[in-house]
Design an enzyme around this catalytic site. Structure first.
Site, PDB file in Angstrom:
ATOM      1  N   ARG A  46       0.849  -1.198   0.000  1.00 37.95           N
ATOM      2  CA  ARG A  46       0.000   0.000   0.000  1.00 37.95           C
ATOM      3  C   ARG A  46       0.886   1.250   0.000  1.00 37.95           C
ATOM      4  NH1 ARG A  46      -1.446   1.753   4.558  1.00 37.95           N
ATOM      5  NH2 ARG A  46      -2.157  -0.208   5.449  1.00 37.95           N
ATOM      6  N   TYR A  98     -16.930  16.014 -15.591  1.00 32.66           N
ATOM      7  CA  TYR A  98     -17.421  14.645 -15.421  1.00 32.66           C
ATOM      8  C   TYR A  98     -18.474  14.597 -14.302  1.00 32.66           C
ATOM      9  CZ  TYR A  98     -17.397   9.744 -14.045  1.00 32.66           C
ATOM     10  OH  TYR A  98     -17.787   8.475 -13.708  1.00 32.66           O
ATOM     11  N   ASP A 170      -7.880  18.610 -14.599  1.00 32.98           N
ATOM     12  CA  ASP A 170      -8.120  17.219 -14.946  1.00 32.98           C
ATOM     13  C   ASP A 170      -7.822  17.111 -16.449  1.00 32.98           C
ATOM     14  OD1 ASP A 170      -9.255  14.829 -15.820  1.00 32.98           O
ATOM     15  OD2 ASP A 170     -10.874  14.874 -14.334  1.00 32.98           O
ATOM     16  N   LYS A 195      -8.488   5.952 -19.092  1.00 31.69           N
ATOM     17  CA  LYS A 195      -8.825   6.458 -20.429  1.00 31.69           C
ATOM     18  C   LYS A 195      -7.602   6.381 -21.346  1.00 31.69           C
ATOM     19  CE  LYS A 195     -12.730   6.970 -18.442  1.00 31.69           C
ATOM     20  NZ  LYS A 195     -12.736   7.653 -17.205  1.00 31.69           N
TER      21      LYS A 195
HETATM   22  O1  P1T Z   1     -13.705   6.371 -13.888  1.00 32.12           O
HETATM   23  P1  P1T Z   1     -12.487   6.855 -13.159  1.00 32.12           P
HETATM   24  O2  P1T Z   1     -11.209   6.232 -13.575  1.00 32.12           O
HETATM   25  O3  P1T Z   1     -12.691   6.851 -11.671  1.00 32.12           O
HETATM   26  O4  P1T Z   1     -12.299   8.391 -13.599  1.00 32.12           O
HETATM   27  C1  P1T Z   1     -13.204   9.402 -13.316  1.00 32.12           C
HETATM   28  C2  P1T Z   1     -13.091  10.512 -14.319  1.00 32.12           C
HETATM   29  C3  P1T Z   1     -12.350  11.634 -13.997  1.00 32.12           C
HETATM   30  N1  P1T Z   1     -12.199  12.650 -14.859  1.00 32.12           N
HETATM   31  C4  P1T Z   1     -12.788  12.634 -16.070  1.00 32.12           C
HETATM   32  C5  P1T Z   1     -12.610  13.788 -17.001  1.00 32.12           C
HETATM   33  C6  P1T Z   1     -13.538  11.531 -16.465  1.00 32.12           C
HETATM   34  O5  P1T Z   1     -14.096  11.532 -17.680  1.00 32.12           O
HETATM   35  C7  P1T Z   1     -13.706  10.438 -15.564  1.00 32.12           C
HETATM   36  C8  P1T Z   1     -14.511   9.238 -15.917  1.00 32.12           C
HETATM   37  N2  P1T Z   1     -15.326   9.398 -17.010  1.00 32.12           N
HETATM   38  C9  P1T Z   1     -16.149   8.449 -17.560  1.00 32.12           C
HETATM   39  C10 P1T Z   1     -16.274   7.215 -17.066  1.00 32.12           C
HETATM   40  C11 P1T Z   1     -16.896   8.892 -18.739  1.00 32.12           C
HETATM   41  O6  P1T Z   1     -17.443   8.058 -19.480  1.00 32.12           O
HETATM   42  O7  P1T Z   1     -16.934  10.103 -18.987  1.00 32.12           O
END
Ligand code: P1T
Length: 380
Positions: A46, A98, A170, A195
């Site tokens: 961790r 998001y 972000d 992503k």
């Molecule tokens: O899903 P996660 O890895 O926890 O990420 C969250 C997140 C944070 N910032 C942005 C700009 C994002 O688009 C996302 C997650 N977005 C999607 C799952 C979506 O389909 O837009």
């Protein structure tokens, strides 16, 4: 060294123990100590794991930064940033973002006493107006999810710094290949590595990248204390993705320019939101602060929900799915998927209409993608 070279080598030296050219998956929760406190740099996974460490070095390198931290998801990384603050502190967030980040602010952090307000990302003065003497952080996405708006990072950084607040960008939609917010004045960069960075729709992960050592130490303390760390396999997959980030991003962008251009002339489409469209209001700023326009766009379909339903029912190749940034093309419906947690009134106020469709363009052949869209649109 240049981006493509760093993406393949930084943090990823051949394994010292065996010479393996690929960083191994160190699937171990703990590490033998020679005597209490005497070890080879790792005590417990961790706190630190060699595969994760390699990823964290690589992530920092991609953003030309000093420090990287990997998290179990993008939302876990976002949570770590918001957790730097205490009851009574104030956060300003750009109003197009998001839906999960909005949900986190509204339904988790407000409960803990953080003040939150939203600024209209189309108007810089709106950020200025939202600042109070309690403001500690400005949070923006650029390009934004789902309307692909572009925010001037340098100018928002100045607004934040005038009040000694931090600017977080972000950078998920742009990827570090197309945009580096830290040299433009941001203090923290956050990614959903789920992503583009991992790039193959096979893991959930997040990252924070910073230059400031104190900030790094605070975030690292949080990472270890709260414990939302990624496992070594997911780190390994993210590292594998990073090696091809540059070539993938070029391919995503080439396809997105082609398809967004095609849809912008289509009779059944009323608006296309893509920073790479020369006719769009964000084009000049995107050219200035980004190296490319990335692979995401949204569009509005004439005919509302019913037309959208027909499009989805008839569309080949594109999967109807949340998420983005993988090699395969995805299509989604923000009003009912990624932004469903936003109250309808808020959603409509922000321009996320019932006609809005979001596309994550993959790296398939662009003619096949265009033909799939054309065929489905003919049936709408
Ligand atoms: O899903 P996660 O890895 O926890 O990420 C969250 C997140 C944070 N910032 C942005 C700009 C994002 O688009 C996302 C997650 N977005 C999607 C799952 C979506 O389909 O837009």
């Amino acid at each position: 060294m240049r981006f493509e070279t760093r993406a393949i080598h930084d943090g990823q030296n051949p394994d010292q123990a065996t010479g393996a050219v690929v960083v191994p998956v160190y699937q171990s929760s703990t590490y033998q100590q020679q005597a209490v406190g005497q070890h080879k740099g790792y005590e417990y996974s961790r706190t630190g794991n060699p595969t994760r460490q390699a990823l964290e070095v690589a992530l920092a390198s991609l953003e030309e930064a000093k420090f990287g931290l990997a998290f179990a998801s993008g939302v876990a990384a976002t949570t770590a940033v918001f957790s730097l603050f205490k009851k009574g502190d104030h956060i300003i967030a750009g109003d197009d973002m998001y839906g999960g980040t909005y949900r986190l602010l509204e339904q988790v952090f407000k409960k803990w006493g953080l003040g939150v307000s939203y600024a209209d990302v189309d108007k810089l003065q709106s950020f200025e107006k939202a600042v109070t003497n309690k403001t500690k952080l400005i949070w923006i996405e650029t390009p934004t999810n789902p309307l692909l708006k572009i925010i001037n990072i340098e100018k928002v950084a100045k607004i934040a710094h005038k009040k000694n607040a931090l600017l977080v960008v972000d950078n998920t939609f742009a990827s570090p290949y197309f945009q580096k917010p830290l040299p433009l004045g941001a203090d923290i960069v956050v990614h959903s590595t789920t992503k583009y960075i991992a790039g193959h729709s096979d893991i959930i992960g997040g990252a924070i990248v910073v230059n400031d050592e104190k900030l790094y130490n605070d975030l690292k303390f949080y990472q270890n204390s709260a414990g939302a760390v990624p496992g070594p396999w997911d780190c390994w997959l993210a590292l594998r993705g990073i090696k091809t980030l540059a070539v993938r991003m070029r391919a995503h962008e080439e396809n997105a320019i082609y398809l967004a251009g095609y849809l912008s002339k289509h009779a059944k489409v009323s608006n296309v939101y893509y920073p790479g469209l020369k006719s769009g209001k964000n084009y000049a700023l995107a050219r200035e602060q980004m190296k490319g326009f990335s692979g995401m766009f949204s569009f509005e379909l004439k005919g509302g929900r019913a037309a959208v339903r027909r499009l989805f029912a008839n569309l080949k190749i594109f999967s109807l799915a949340e998420s983005l940034g993988g090699v395969e093309s995805l299509i989604s419906y923000p009003a009912g998927m990624t932004h469903a947690s936003m109250p309808e009134e808020e959603r409509l106020k922000r321009g996320i209409t019932d006609s809005l469709v979001r596309v994550s363009v993959g790296i398939e052949n662009r003619i096949d993608l265009k033909q799939a869209l054309a065929a489905a649109l003919a049936l709408v």
